[in-house]
Design an enzyme around this catalytic site. Structure first.
Site, PDB file in Angstrom:
ATOM      1  N   ASN A 103       6.736   0.712  15.068  1.00 15.59           N
ATOM      2  CA  ASN A 103       7.252  -0.238  16.057  1.00 15.59           C
ATOM      3  C   ASN A 103       8.775  -0.202  16.119  1.00 15.59           C
ATOM      4  O   ASN A 103       9.446  -0.339  15.093  1.00 15.59           O
ATOM      5  CB  ASN A 103       6.811  -1.661  15.693  1.00 15.59           C
ATOM      6  CG  ASN A 103       5.362  -1.932  16.014  1.00 15.59           C
ATOM      7  OD1 ASN A 103       4.572  -1.002  16.233  1.00 15.59           O
ATOM      8  ND2 ASN A 103       4.999  -3.188  16.043  1.00 15.59           N
ATOM      9  N   HIS A 137      12.846  -6.850  10.617  1.00 16.01           N
ATOM     10  CA  HIS A 137      13.066  -6.975  12.049  1.00 16.01           C
ATOM     11  C   HIS A 137      14.560  -7.112  12.360  1.00 16.01           C
ATOM     12  O   HIS A 137      15.335  -7.606  11.540  1.00 16.01           O
ATOM     13  CB  HIS A 137      12.349  -8.220  12.591  1.00 16.01           C
ATOM     14  CG  HIS A 137      10.861  -8.077  12.635  1.00 16.01           C
ATOM     15  ND1 HIS A 137      10.019  -8.805  11.844  1.00 16.01           N
ATOM     16  CD2 HIS A 137      10.055  -7.287  13.391  1.00 16.01           C
ATOM     17  CE1 HIS A 137       8.767  -8.481  12.102  1.00 16.01           C
ATOM     18  NE2 HIS A 137       8.766  -7.558  13.037  1.00 16.01           N
ATOM     19  N   HIS A 189       6.637  -2.375  11.088  1.00 19.85           N
ATOM     20  CA  HIS A 189       7.508  -3.159  11.958  1.00 19.85           C
ATOM     21  C   HIS A 189       8.955  -2.969  11.499  1.00 19.85           C
ATOM     22  O   HIS A 189       9.221  -2.572  10.374  1.00 19.85           O
ATOM     23  CB  HIS A 189       7.133  -4.636  11.883  1.00 19.85           C
ATOM     24  CG  HIS A 189       5.866  -4.978  12.596  1.00 19.85           C
ATOM     25  ND1 HIS A 189       5.604  -6.232  13.102  1.00 19.85           N
ATOM     26  CD2 HIS A 189       4.782  -4.231  12.911  1.00 19.85           C
ATOM     27  CE1 HIS A 189       4.412  -6.246  13.679  1.00 19.85           C
ATOM     28  NE2 HIS A 189       3.899  -5.038  13.560  1.00 19.85           N
ATOM     29  N   GLY A 190       9.898  -3.254  12.380  1.00 15.94           N
ATOM     30  CA  GLY A 190      11.302  -3.137  12.010  1.00 15.94           C
ATOM     31  C   GLY A 190      11.780  -1.710  11.852  1.00 15.94           C
ATOM     32  O   GLY A 190      12.721  -1.439  11.097  1.00 15.94           O
ATOM     33  N   THR A 243      14.669  -3.224  18.478  1.00 14.63           N
ATOM     34  CA  THR A 243      16.101  -3.516  18.459  1.00 14.63           C
ATOM     35  C   THR A 243      16.943  -2.314  18.851  1.00 14.63           C
ATOM     36  O   THR A 243      17.987  -2.461  19.497  1.00 14.63           O
ATOM     37  CB  THR A 243      16.509  -4.013  17.054  1.00 14.63           C
ATOM     38  OG1 THR A 243      15.747  -5.177  16.740  1.00 14.63           O
ATOM     39  CG2 THR A 243      17.982  -4.344  16.990  1.00 14.63           C
ATOM     40  N   ASP A 288       2.522  -8.030  21.589  1.00 18.60           N
ATOM     41  CA  ASP A 288       3.032  -8.008  20.224  1.00 18.60           C
ATOM     42  C   ASP A 288       3.403  -9.404  19.731  1.00 18.60           C
ATOM     43  O   ASP A 288       3.916 -10.233  20.499  1.00 18.60           O
ATOM     44  CB  ASP A 288       4.275  -7.106  20.179  1.00 18.60           C
ATOM     45  CG  ASP A 288       4.682  -6.722  18.779  1.00 18.60           C
ATOM     46  OD1 ASP A 288       3.781  -6.533  17.933  1.00 18.60           O
ATOM     47  OD2 ASP A 288       5.894  -6.589  18.532  1.00 18.60           O
ATOM     48  N   SER A 347      13.498   0.144  13.769  1.00 17.76           N
ATOM     49  CA  SER A 347      14.836   0.446  14.292  1.00 17.76           C
ATOM     50  C   SER A 347      15.845   0.631  13.174  1.00 17.76           C
ATOM     51  O   SER A 347      16.836   1.348  13.340  1.00 17.76           O
ATOM     52  CB  SER A 347      15.314  -0.687  15.214  1.00 17.76           C
ATOM     53  OG  SER A 347      14.541  -0.760  16.389  1.00 17.76           O
TER      54      SER A 347
END
Length: 281
Positions: free
Chosen positions: A227, A177, A205-206, A230, A83, A208
């Site tokens: 994805n 992120h 992405h990000g 965190t 990644d 979490s």
């Protein structure tokens, strides 16, 4: 079993479902993903970022070997992915380390250079039979794809995919992120508009920082690969702190790494089940 990322992503894309991808840093991270996948019966992608490789002295092989071993012995379907790879030296180790896919990240470069570098990375990777993800980055001078407030333009996304030949595209639709709270709000209509223009699977992405209900809505509107990184680290650190607060005299790392691994396993299992749960009454 160790699967190909392309197969897991294609399966999810074809069925309109989501495939979760978890960034790992330690052996405990790897074990947590494998144990949660086995517990839930859901496939998952194990991701090793260039930052994680840097943390381990620049060598991707030990952590990749652990991920591969966990996949082969875990009784569930796992794939290995590299990644946010920014340099060609690590890109060229993708197949060697057992990964079947790579996210090549040239988003820090200006538009033309980003496209040229990503095109070259995709050309090389496809020659090795690898699946390639990229991030839209600075197309159109919009800044980093995950700068707060930035959004991906559907036409730019279509052009980027056509000019680079990548197999999946990470787009900016409201997530960021390293968020430690689930407060991100996604632009679901934008996801749908990008999906209509872009022929390859979309990547969030990000994740979490995105509530489960919103993640499910994002998948329904066109996201495929989700994805998550965190969230595992938050669970890990919280468990370590709790153990050491209760037992400050502990020096054996197994005493706090065990609870940390268990906490991450629960967090991963929660995410895997959330993506398969319907919000319908």
């Amino acid at each position: 079993m160790l699967c190909r990322s392309a197969d897991l992503i294609a399966e999810a894309h074809a069925s309109g479902s989501g495939i979760a991808a978890f960034n790992v840093i330690t052996l405990e991270h790897v074990q947590a993903v494998a144990d949660a996948a086995r517990r839930t019966g859901q496939p998952a992608i194990v991701q090793i970022s260039q930052n994680a490789v840097r943390h381990h002295g620049g060598d991707v092989m030990p952590l990749a070997a652990a991920a591969g071993a966990a996949a082969r012995t875990g009784g569930t379907r796992l794939a290995l992915h590299l990644d946010h790879v920014e340099d060609f030296a690590l890109l060229h180790r993708t197949a060697e380390c057992g990964a079947s896919s790579v996210m090549f990240d040239a988003s820090r470069l200006p538009d033309a250079e980003n496209i040229a570098a990503t095109r070259e990375a995709a050309r090389w990777a496809h020659g090795q039979g690898l699946f390639v993800e990229a991030e839209l980055g600075e197309i159109g001078g919009k800044g980093s794809a995950h700068t707060p407030g930035v959004r991906t333009d559907p036409a730019d996304a279509a052009r980027f995919v056509a000019e680079t030949g990548v197999d999946a595209l990470a787009v900016a639709v409201g997530s960021s992120h390293a968020m430690v709270s689930r407060t991100a709000e996604l632009d679901l209509q934008l996801i749908e508009r990008i999906r209509e223009k872009v022929p390859v699977p979309l990547v969030l992405h990000g994740s979490s920082g995105v509530p489960h209900t919103t993640l499910r809505a994002a998948v329904k509107h066109g996201m495929t690969k989700i994805n998550i990184g965190t969230l595992l680290n938050v669970s890990f650190t919280r468990a370590v702190r709790a153990t050491l607060a209760q037992e400050p005299e502990v020096v054996d790392p197994r005493r706090y790494l065990g609870p940390a691994r268990d906490a991450m396993t629960d967090a991963v299992a929660d995410c895997l089940l959330a993506l398969t749960t319907s919000d319908s009454p």
